[in-house]
Design an enzyme around this catalytic site. Structure first.
Site, PDB file in Angstrom:
ATOM      1  N   SER A  71       0.846  -1.195   0.000  1.00 54.51           N
ATOM      2  CA  SER A  71       0.000   0.000   0.000  1.00 54.51           C
ATOM      3  C   SER A  71       0.878   1.242   0.000  1.00 54.51           C
ATOM      4  O   SER A  71       1.979   1.230   0.564  1.00 54.51           O
ATOM      5  CB  SER A  71      -0.905   0.021   1.240  1.00 54.51           C
ATOM      6  OG  SER A  71      -1.639   1.233   1.314  1.00 54.51           O
ATOM      7  N   TYR A 123      -1.342   0.133  10.445  1.00 58.72           N
ATOM      8  CA  TYR A 123      -1.483  -0.450   9.106  1.00 58.72           C
ATOM      9  C   TYR A 123      -0.291  -0.059   8.237  1.00 58.72           C
ATOM     10  O   TYR A 123       0.285  -0.900   7.528  1.00 58.72           O
ATOM     11  CB  TYR A 123      -2.785   0.030   8.479  1.00 58.72           C
ATOM     12  CG  TYR A 123      -2.972  -0.344   7.032  1.00 58.72           C
ATOM     13  CD1 TYR A 123      -3.261  -1.653   6.660  1.00 58.72           C
ATOM     14  CD2 TYR A 123      -2.887   0.617   6.021  1.00 58.72           C
ATOM     15  CE1 TYR A 123      -3.447  -1.998   5.328  1.00 58.72           C
ATOM     16  CE2 TYR A 123      -3.072   0.283   4.692  1.00 58.72           C
ATOM     17  CZ  TYR A 123      -3.354  -1.024   4.349  1.00 58.72           C
ATOM     18  OH  TYR A 123      -3.540  -1.365   3.031  1.00 58.72           O
TER      19      TYR A 123
END
Length: 269
Positions: free
Chosen positions: A142, A153
């Site tokens: 990501s 995250y």
């Protein structure tokens, strides 16, 4: 249609929906023999849809557990006799809020969701790929390794990027390629929060700030489509990328994620 994956055996994780599902559909259409894995029972519906298109085996598994990843790769070898491609697509933001609002259990859950399945599956896939002297691994990371309200995250996906680079160094001379894509904001049916609680009004504001930042960071000022993400994954998994390993490719309309920081530091240094 191009048959880039004719006869190739691929394990695709997180394949029940979104990017993983589309990767599975495209690989099946291009001749792949697939083992599709997800924790959701929806994975079996996808197998039904692919009957007559490709040879497909589906498994439900919790890939946050080391033993489950070992079980998946063993099943692929038992069914197909080899393993050519691994697509690690499990992960996703569970909560969206400033770091000081996270509890210990939430930080651990984010890292376990978005790092460990990729780490465990890479480990489980190595033995058959080393024995064959070939293999291609694509990890879905990501660009959120640089951004707001998703620190745990982002840390997990930063780990995926480091895993990709380090494993590529270790395995290149054994015929194994390891790459990653780093999706930016992507239109998906199941976007937003990935926990069961109803978000508060404040949490909705924090999430909208993530959306706004994603658009602002993209030179194209838009979200990408699932198909745009899938094209990059399929390219890196295919023989067309035979001289590419160790990279994390941003697929984010010009947002480079943490790579933009690296470029800035190298120039200023």
């Amino acid at each position: 249609m191009n048959k880039r994956f004719q006869g190739k055996v691929a394990v695709i994780t997180g394949a029940a929906q979104g990017i993983g599902r589309r990767v599975a559909e495209r690989m099946a259409a291009e001749g792949g023999r697939l083992l599709l894995v997800d924790r959701s029972e929806l994975i079996h519906e996808l197998a039904d849809e692919l009957v007559g298109v490709a040879e497909v085996l589906t498994l439900t598994a919790d890939l946050e557990q080391f033993a489950e990843c070992q079980r998946v790769m063993a099943a692929a070898l038992e069914r197909f006799g080899r393993l050519d491609i691994l697509i690690n697509n499990v992960g996703g933001t569970i909560w969206a809020k400033p770091f000081e609002h996270y509890q210990e259990r939430e930080i651990e859950a984010e890292v376990r969701r978005s790092l460990f399945p990729t780490l465990w599956c890479c480990h489980a896939a190595l033995a058959p790929m080393i024995e064959q002297g070939s293999g291609a691994i694509v990890n879905v990371s990501s660009v959120a390794t640089r951004g707001i309200h998703r620190v745990p995250y982002g840390a997990a996906k930063g780990g995926v990027n480091a895993l990709t680079a380090c494993l590529a160094f270790e395995t290149a001379e054994r015929g194994i390629r390891v790459n990653a894509t780093a999706p930016g904001g992507t239109e998906a049916r199941h976007g937003g929060f990935r926990n069961s609680a109803e978000p508060s009004e404040q949490e909705k504001v924090w999430y909208q700030q993530i959306v706004d930042q994603s658009l602002d960071s993209s030179l194209m000022k838009r979200y990408g489509s699932i198909d745009e993400q899938v094209e990059a994954i399929l390219f890196l998994a295919s023989d067309a990328a035979s001289y590419i390993t160790g990279i994390t490719l941003p697929v984010a309309g010009g947002d480079l994620g943490c790579q933009s920081c690296s470029v800035m530091f190298s120039v200023s240094g």
